[in-house]
Every structure is written in structure tokens, then in C-alpha cells.
Design a protein around this motif. Structure first.
Motif, PDB file in Angstrom:
ATOM      1  N   VAL A 197       0.842  -1.190   0.000  1.00  0.00           N
ATOM      2  CA  VAL A 197       0.000   0.000   0.000  1.00  0.00           C
ATOM      3  C   VAL A 197       0.880   1.243   0.000  1.00  0.00           C
ATOM      4  N   PHE A 198       0.266   2.350  -0.413  1.00  0.00           N
ATOM      5  CA  PHE A 198       0.927   3.649  -0.350  1.00  0.00           C
ATOM      6  C   PHE A 198       0.136   4.511   0.622  1.00  0.00           C
ATOM      7  N   ASP A 199       0.813   5.108   1.571  1.00  0.00           N
ATOM      8  CA  ASP A 199       0.159   5.952   2.567  1.00  0.00           C
ATOM      9  C   ASP A 199       0.090   7.388   2.047  1.00  0.00           C
ATOM     10  N   ALA A 200      -1.089   7.778   1.572  1.00  0.00           N
ATOM     11  CA  ALA A 200      -1.304   9.132   1.055  1.00  0.00           C
ATOM     12  C   ALA A 200      -2.068   9.989   2.062  1.00  0.00           C
ATOM     13  N   SER A 201      -2.103   9.573   3.320  1.00  0.00           N
ATOM     14  CA  SER A 201      -2.925  10.257   4.321  1.00  0.00           C
ATOM     15  C   SER A 201      -2.432  11.651   4.679  1.00  0.00           C
ATOM     16  N   SER A 202      -1.200  11.991   4.350  1.00  0.00           N
ATOM     17  CA  SER A 202      -0.722  13.347   4.660  1.00  0.00           C
ATOM     18  C   SER A 202      -1.047  14.342   3.545  1.00  0.00           C
ATOM     19  N   TRP A 203      -1.714  13.875   2.495  1.00  0.00           N
ATOM     20  CA  TRP A 203      -2.131  14.763   1.408  1.00  0.00           C
ATOM     21  C   TRP A 203      -3.647  14.960   1.450  1.00  0.00           C
ATOM     22  N   THR A 204      -4.103  15.998   0.757  1.00  0.00           N
ATOM     23  CA  THR A 204      -5.528  16.332   0.716  1.00  0.00           C
ATOM     24  C   THR A 204      -6.255  15.583  -0.386  1.00  0.00           C
ATOM     25  N   GLY A 205      -5.540  15.321  -1.499  1.00  0.00           N
ATOM     26  CA  GLY A 205      -6.187  14.668  -2.627  1.00  0.00           C
ATOM     27  C   GLY A 205      -5.262  14.519  -3.809  1.00  0.00           C
ATOM     28  N   ILE A 206      -5.873  14.329  -4.969  1.00  0.00           N
ATOM     29  CA  ILE A 206      -5.142  14.116  -6.218  1.00  0.00           C
ATOM     30  C   ILE A 206      -5.338  15.319  -7.121  1.00  0.00           C
ATOM     31  N   GLU A 207      -4.246  15.737  -7.731  1.00  0.00           N
ATOM     32  CA  GLU A 207      -4.267  16.841  -8.684  1.00  0.00           C
ATOM     33  C   GLU A 207      -3.807  16.290 -10.028  1.00  0.00           C
ATOM     34  N   ILE A 208      -4.547  16.613 -11.068  1.00  0.00           N
ATOM     35  CA  ILE A 208      -4.272  16.020 -12.371  1.00  0.00           C
ATOM     36  C   ILE A 208      -4.333  17.105 -13.448  1.00  0.00           C
ATOM     37  N   ASP A 209      -3.342  17.128 -14.333  1.00  0.00           N
ATOM     38  CA  ASP A 209      -3.321  18.054 -15.467  1.00  0.00           C
ATOM     39  C   ASP A 209      -3.921  17.316 -16.655  1.00  0.00           C
ATOM     40  N   VAL A 210      -5.083  17.787 -17.138  1.00  0.00           N
ATOM     41  CA  VAL A 210      -5.845  17.083 -18.168  1.00  0.00           C
ATOM     42  C   VAL A 210      -6.181  17.980 -19.348  1.00  0.00           C
ATOM     43  N   GLU A 250     -16.400   8.515  -3.613  1.00  0.00           N
ATOM     44  CA  GLU A 250     -17.514   7.727  -3.102  1.00  0.00           C
ATOM     45  C   GLU A 250     -17.246   6.240  -3.317  1.00  0.00           C
ATOM     46  N   ALA A 251     -17.679   5.456  -2.371  1.00  0.00           N
ATOM     47  CA  ALA A 251     -17.528   4.002  -2.470  1.00  0.00           C
ATOM     48  C   ALA A 251     -18.396   3.480  -3.608  1.00  0.00           C
ATOM     49  N   ASN A 252     -17.843   2.579  -4.411  1.00  0.00           N
ATOM     50  CA  ASN A 252     -18.547   1.965  -5.530  1.00  0.00           C
ATOM     51  C   ASN A 252     -18.542   0.453  -5.352  1.00  0.00           C
ATOM     52  N   LYS A 253     -19.730  -0.108  -5.129  1.00  0.00           N
ATOM     53  CA  LYS A 253     -19.920  -1.556  -4.979  1.00  0.00           C
ATOM     54  C   LYS A 253     -19.122  -2.141  -3.815  1.00  0.00           C
ATOM     55  N   THR A 254     -19.003  -1.329  -2.739  1.00  0.00           N
ATOM     56  CA  THR A 254     -18.350  -1.781  -1.516  1.00  0.00           C
ATOM     57  C   THR A 254     -18.935  -1.015  -0.339  1.00  0.00           C
ATOM     58  N   ASP A 255     -18.889  -1.620   0.821  1.00  0.00           N
ATOM     59  CA  ASP A 255     -19.300  -0.942   2.050  1.00  0.00           C
ATOM     60  C   ASP A 255     -18.111  -0.307   2.762  1.00  0.00           C
ATOM     61  N   ALA A 256     -16.907  -0.500   2.229  1.00  0.00           N
ATOM     62  CA  ALA A 256     -15.696   0.038   2.859  1.00  0.00           C
ATOM     63  C   ALA A 256     -15.715   1.574   2.810  1.00  0.00           C
ATOM     64  N   THR A 257     -15.040   2.170   3.762  1.00  0.00           N
ATOM     65  CA  THR A 257     -14.833   3.618   3.797  1.00  0.00           C
ATOM     66  C   THR A 257     -13.431   3.895   3.293  1.00  0.00           C
ATOM     67  N   PHE A 258     -13.303   4.862   2.391  1.00  0.00           N
ATOM     68  CA  PHE A 258     -12.001   5.153   1.795  1.00  0.00           C
ATOM     69  C   PHE A 258     -10.984   5.559   2.864  1.00  0.00           C
ATOM     70  N   ASP A 259      -9.823   4.923   2.812  1.00  0.00           N
ATOM     71  CA  ASP A 259      -8.714   5.228   3.712  1.00  0.00           C
ATOM     72  C   ASP A 259      -7.483   5.529   2.852  1.00  0.00           C
ATOM     73  N   PRO A 260      -7.072   6.812   2.752  1.00  0.00           N
ATOM     74  CA  PRO A 260      -5.931   7.154   1.891  1.00  0.00           C
ATOM     75  C   PRO A 260      -4.609   6.549   2.348  1.00  0.00           C
ATOM     76  N   ALA A 261      -4.546   6.018   3.554  1.00  0.00           N
ATOM     77  CA  ALA A 261      -3.329   5.350   4.031  1.00  0.00           C
ATOM     78  C   ALA A 261      -3.177   3.959   3.433  1.00  0.00           C
ATOM     79  N   ARG A 262      -4.195   3.499   2.685  1.00  0.00           N
ATOM     80  CA  ARG A 262      -4.185   2.130   2.157  1.00  0.00           C
ATOM     81  C   ARG A 262      -4.277   2.094   0.628  1.00  0.00           C
ATOM     82  N   LEU A 263      -3.828   3.144  -0.014  1.00  0.00           N
ATOM     83  CA  LEU A 263      -3.964   3.302  -1.462  1.00  0.00           C
ATOM     84  C   LEU A 263      -3.047   2.340  -2.228  1.00  0.00           C
ATOM     85  N   ARG A 264      -3.593   1.780  -3.329  1.00  0.00           N
ATOM     86  CA  ARG A 264      -2.819   0.839  -4.151  1.00  0.00           C
ATOM     87  C   ARG A 264      -2.791   1.205  -5.632  1.00  0.00           C
ATOM     88  N   ARG A 265      -3.896   1.767  -6.160  1.00  0.00           N
ATOM     89  CA  ARG A 265      -4.018   1.937  -7.612  1.00  0.00           C
ATOM     90  C   ARG A 265      -4.856   3.174  -7.917  1.00  0.00           C
TER      91      ARG A 265
END
Length: 155
Positions: A60-73, A117-132
């Protein structure tokens, strides 16, 4: 924090869908970018093409110290998804998702973790457990064309 993304292409054909597209590196609007383009079709229970990458070699990647994702599109004025997967999810169709618009000019989009938002899961998003992380053209029949020149975490 900039992310060195090793993007890969995935489509609904892995599940019997008929969407068709490609991922390539192009010069888009004067920038080198990964470009996802193709036809999204909801026929045969399909409906997506995607570019995605895993976050490094660790479990996992721990992204909990960040606010979110920024993307140039740069895109075609369509709405796309950002999908996140964590080690909490066990099925390929589960994710945490948010949408963004990809205008016909380079734009920086910030997506806070609180907007996923969670999609087809009851889990709550945890940015400390990011994989993909994935960018998807999803859910309706349309021509997809979205380019990403940079993706990063922001505070």
C-alpha cells in the motif's frame, strides 16, 4: 508530490464488453502526455476504457498526509472518472470514485479525497491504504479522448 505513473490500458473486453480504445504517449496541446482515446460502448454489459497504474512495489501507499489528487488534463469536454483502489477492496469492480470534466485546453483539476464515493463496496475510503489510481471513460456510449500530462498528490 509528483507521481511517476506507469500507465496501462484496460477495457471492458476483459469482461465481455465491446468498448475499444488505446493508450499512447502523444504531444497534446504542446505537452507530452498519456492519451486515452476510443469508443465506449454499453453493449454486451460493457461500458469502459481506462488507463491506470499501481502505486509502487509496496502493498500500500500511505497518502494520508495529502488532501487529494491533482491532475493536469486535456480532453473533449466530456466527464471522466478517477478511480482509486485500496487494499480494503477484494473484487475488481470495487473502487472509490469521483468525476471530473476534461475541457479542450490544459486544466489542472484537484480532487480531494473527501469527494471519493464508495462503488460496490461498504468500505470507507482510507488514503493510508492506497494501491491503484485509474482514469476511466465510463458508463455511457461516447467517444473518449482524455490526456494526462501529470498526476500528483496535493496538500
Amino acid at each position: 508530490m509528483n507521481i511517476d505513473a506507469d500507465w496501462e490500458y484496460v477495457a471492458d473486453r476483459v469482461m465481455g464488453g465491446v468498448s475499444a480504445g488505446a493508450l499512447q504517449v502523444d504531444d497534446v496541446g504542446g505537452r507530452r502526455a498519456h492519451r486515452l482515446a476510443g469508443d465506449v460502448s454499453t453493449q454486451n454489459n460493457g461500458g469502459f476504457i481506462q488507463m491506470a497504474f499501481d502505486l509502487g512495489d509496496a502493498e500500500v501507499f500511505d497518502a494520508s498526509s495529502w488532501t487529494g489528487i491533482e491532475i493536469d488534463v486535456f480532453g473533449n469536454d466530456e466527464v471522466y472518472d478517477i478511480r482509486l483502489r485500496t487494499d480494503q477492496l477484494t473484487r475488481p469492480w470495487q473502487s472509490f470514485r469521483a468525476t471530473f470534466n476534461a475541457p479542450r485546453q490544459w486544466t489542472t483539476v484537484q480532487v480531494p479525497f473527501t469527494s471519493f464515493e464508495a462503488n460496490k463496496t461498504d468500505a470507507t475510503f482510507d488514503p493510508a491504504r492506497l494501491r491503484r489510481i485509474g482514469v476511466l471513460a465510463y458508463g455511457r456510449d461516447f467517444k473518449a479522448d482524455v490526456a494526462v500530462s501529470q498526476i500528483r498528490f496535493y496538500r
